[in-house]
Design a protein around this motif. Sequence first.
Motif, PDB file in Angstrom:
ATOM      1  N   ASP B  69       0.695  -1.303   0.177  1.00 57.80           N
ATOM      2  CA  ASP B  69       0.079   0.158  -0.193  1.00 57.80           C
ATOM      3  C   ASP B  69       0.889   1.290  -0.059  1.00 57.80           C
ATOM      4  O   ASP B  69       0.281   2.457   0.454  1.00 57.80           O
ATOM      5  CB  ASP B  69      -1.010   0.101   1.210  1.00 57.80           C
ATOM      6  N   GLN B 105      -4.230  -7.716  -3.456  1.00 51.66           N
ATOM      7  CA  GLN B 105      -4.890  -7.552  -1.955  1.00 51.66           C
ATOM      8  C   GLN B 105      -5.521  -6.180  -2.187  1.00 51.66           C
ATOM      9  O   GLN B 105      -4.866  -5.170  -1.256  1.00 51.66           O
ATOM     10  CB  GLN B 105      -3.727  -7.574  -0.822  1.00 51.66           C
ATOM     11  N   GLY B 106      -6.447  -5.853  -2.640  1.00 47.99           N
ATOM     12  CA  GLY B 106      -7.053  -4.630  -2.842  1.00 47.99           C
ATOM     13  C   GLY B 106      -7.997  -4.496  -3.950  1.00 47.99           C
ATOM     14  O   GLY B 106      -8.345  -5.431  -4.654  1.00 47.99           O
ATOM     15  N   TYR B 110      -9.241   0.901  -6.374  1.00 44.88           N
ATOM     16  CA  TYR B 110      -8.069   1.619  -5.371  1.00 44.88           C
ATOM     17  C   TYR B 110      -6.833   1.320  -5.976  1.00 44.88           C
ATOM     18  O   TYR B 110      -5.853   2.120  -6.077  1.00 44.88           O
ATOM     19  CB  TYR B 110      -8.246   1.017  -3.985  1.00 44.88           C
ATOM     20  N   ALA B 113      -5.786   3.195  -8.726  1.00 40.26           N
ATOM     21  CA  ALA B 113      -5.292   4.664  -8.202  1.00 40.26           C
ATOM     22  C   ALA B 113      -3.899   4.413  -7.752  1.00 40.26           C
ATOM     23  O   ALA B 113      -2.914   5.331  -7.860  1.00 40.26           O
ATOM     24  CB  ALA B 113      -6.239   5.199  -7.303  1.00 40.26           C
ATOM     25  N   LEU B 114      -3.834   3.289  -6.999  1.00 41.48           N
ATOM     26  CA  LEU B 114      -2.345   3.152  -6.332  1.00 41.48           C
ATOM     27  C   LEU B 114      -1.289   2.722  -7.367  1.00 41.48           C
ATOM     28  O   LEU B 114      -0.333   3.283  -7.109  1.00 41.48           O
ATOM     29  CB  LEU B 114      -2.511   1.788  -5.296  1.00 41.48           C
ATOM     30  N   ARG B 117       0.111   5.940  -8.701  1.00 43.35           N
ATOM     31  CA  ARG B 117       0.865   6.625  -7.599  1.00 43.35           C
ATOM     32  C   ARG B 117       2.263   6.206  -7.747  1.00 43.35           C
ATOM     33  O   ARG B 117       3.237   7.005  -8.074  1.00 43.35           O
ATOM     34  CB  ARG B 117       0.338   6.411  -6.158  1.00 43.35           C
TER      35      ARG B 117
END
Lengths: 438, 172
Positions: B69, B105-106, B110, B113-114, B117
Amino acid sequence: MMVRVLCFLLMVFGAAPVLAQNGPLRIEITEGVIEPLPFAVPDLVPETAGSAEMGAQLARVIAADLTGTGLFRELPASAFISQVSDFGAPVQYADWKAINAQALVTGAVSVQGNQVTVKFRLYDVFSGTELGDGLQFAGTTDGWRRIAHKVADAVYSRITGEGGYFDSRVVFVSETGPKAERRKRLAIMDYDGANVQYLTGSEAIVLAPRFSANGDRVLYTSYETGFPRIYVLDVGSVQRRVLESQQGTMSFAPRFAPDGQTVVYSVSQGSNTDIYSMRVSTGQATRLTNAPSIETAPSFSPDGSQIVFESDRSGSQQLYVMPASGGEARRISFGEGRYGTPVWSPRGDLIAFTKQSKGRFHIGVMRNDGSEERLLTASFLDEGPTWSPNGRVIMFARETQGAAGRSSLYSVDITGRNLRPVRTPEGGSDPSWGPLQP
Amino acid sequence: MKLKTSALMLCAALAVAACTNPNRFDNPAGGAGVTDPFASDVVPGSASDPASPAYFQQAVGDRVLFAVDQSTLTPEGRATLDGQAVWLLSNGDYTAVIEGHADEQGTREYNLALGARRADAARSYLVSQGVPASRLQVVSYGKERPIEVCSDETCYAKNRRAVTVLAGGLTG
């Protein structure tokens, strides 16, 4: 494939229809049910030569719809004492009572050319009365399953007092291949997994299709340009077009507003992801959030006034509600773990979500203010809930663990009961449940 | 001329790698290319050719990894990107798309978007090292394209990545 609904009054015995609220044949599904209600659906009586097989098929689909809710239990034909060979003949209540059938559905079918006509009646066996009026549905032979779903919806509605959901469709991502090179294409099917049709090829990754409120269009994300972009697809013509986007950005996670004129979605630019809305007709975009954190997965309230979304502005993924025009957002999730993919119920009373906690994934529901959180499922990876048109059932995707892991669709009642696989020809993910069809 | 430029670049990359990531020399492909770049058995376009995408991929290292994360570059990641920047500055014909990825794991959105990043973290670092922003694009695949398929941390660690994929290279 239109189904004409002819609301014939088939009451020929002069008995007044029993009001559902007064009869004993009633399932209150908001209560913590239950012992499933036993019912019988004899094969529909053939009224034209060669329609016997159709009558049997229709009865099977009606029974499967009702049984699939978990609220009803079908009595096998082998237990029947009396046979229904004449749709107009009086029902032998004692024979059905003897085998403890509380509800009896009888019907007749005629096939002429490619036209099918189905009549049905619903009986409350223990009070010895008909429940509601007889109804007649007509359609084409290739749409025969829809007619069965319409009958089952009427039976479900009369007994539960809730809207039905059987004559509805689901758009989803059909998946094949191993995890590292999974091929994905958009598909549409009946709610029960029948009549799967593919809407795109699998040359490019496609993600998260979302129905419009009336089911005429589907929004989805595709990598066909090499970058995630949002497309809108007309379900009838299967024509699609890309929505406007700014060079150097990625757009994804679209959903229609209830009026079908506005789309909310996420845009990633640099390291930041925010929520925007766009008028479909003009392509004019408005930024709704403006934070350095991740804001994504927006979903409208059914009245269109509010948007629920997920954000990690607090340091972890949580759910927030803001006005549809943007502005101050209120956090609604406060439990342990991470919350994502919120979806507002069509009734407006609940929000479904995906929760990650202690290495497990859950599908859950909470009230609009975040209270009364209830987890409905638990597994290695459950995600992406979507609501049945009546707000009673949630469909989602479950991925299994490990190198051979596979994603498939499941449904569960909002009470947490009746977890069932939705059988599809290939793997499935990202379901979006459309409206009850007219 | 071309060879000389490449060789200079290579020494710089080597120096950086030597300081921060001795394990890189365990890579047999990298080792073969690095120890004697002037050897006569350099096959143009292969990993032994320092101007080749294969060399970029194997000797320089085309990817950086991230913690769960997170999108913060690790010291190892910065060292790899230093090497990428040097290579990209020496091989101006190439552009690159930086692909951001997440482990499984998500939730899907999301993770998209991760991944954005992570791709942007790599891109911003390359730009800070002098690579023109106009040569770099980013794309996030979220959790759609894992390279390792087991469901434990040994695989997840390799899937949380930003990969610099070269394009162009007309004179390569």
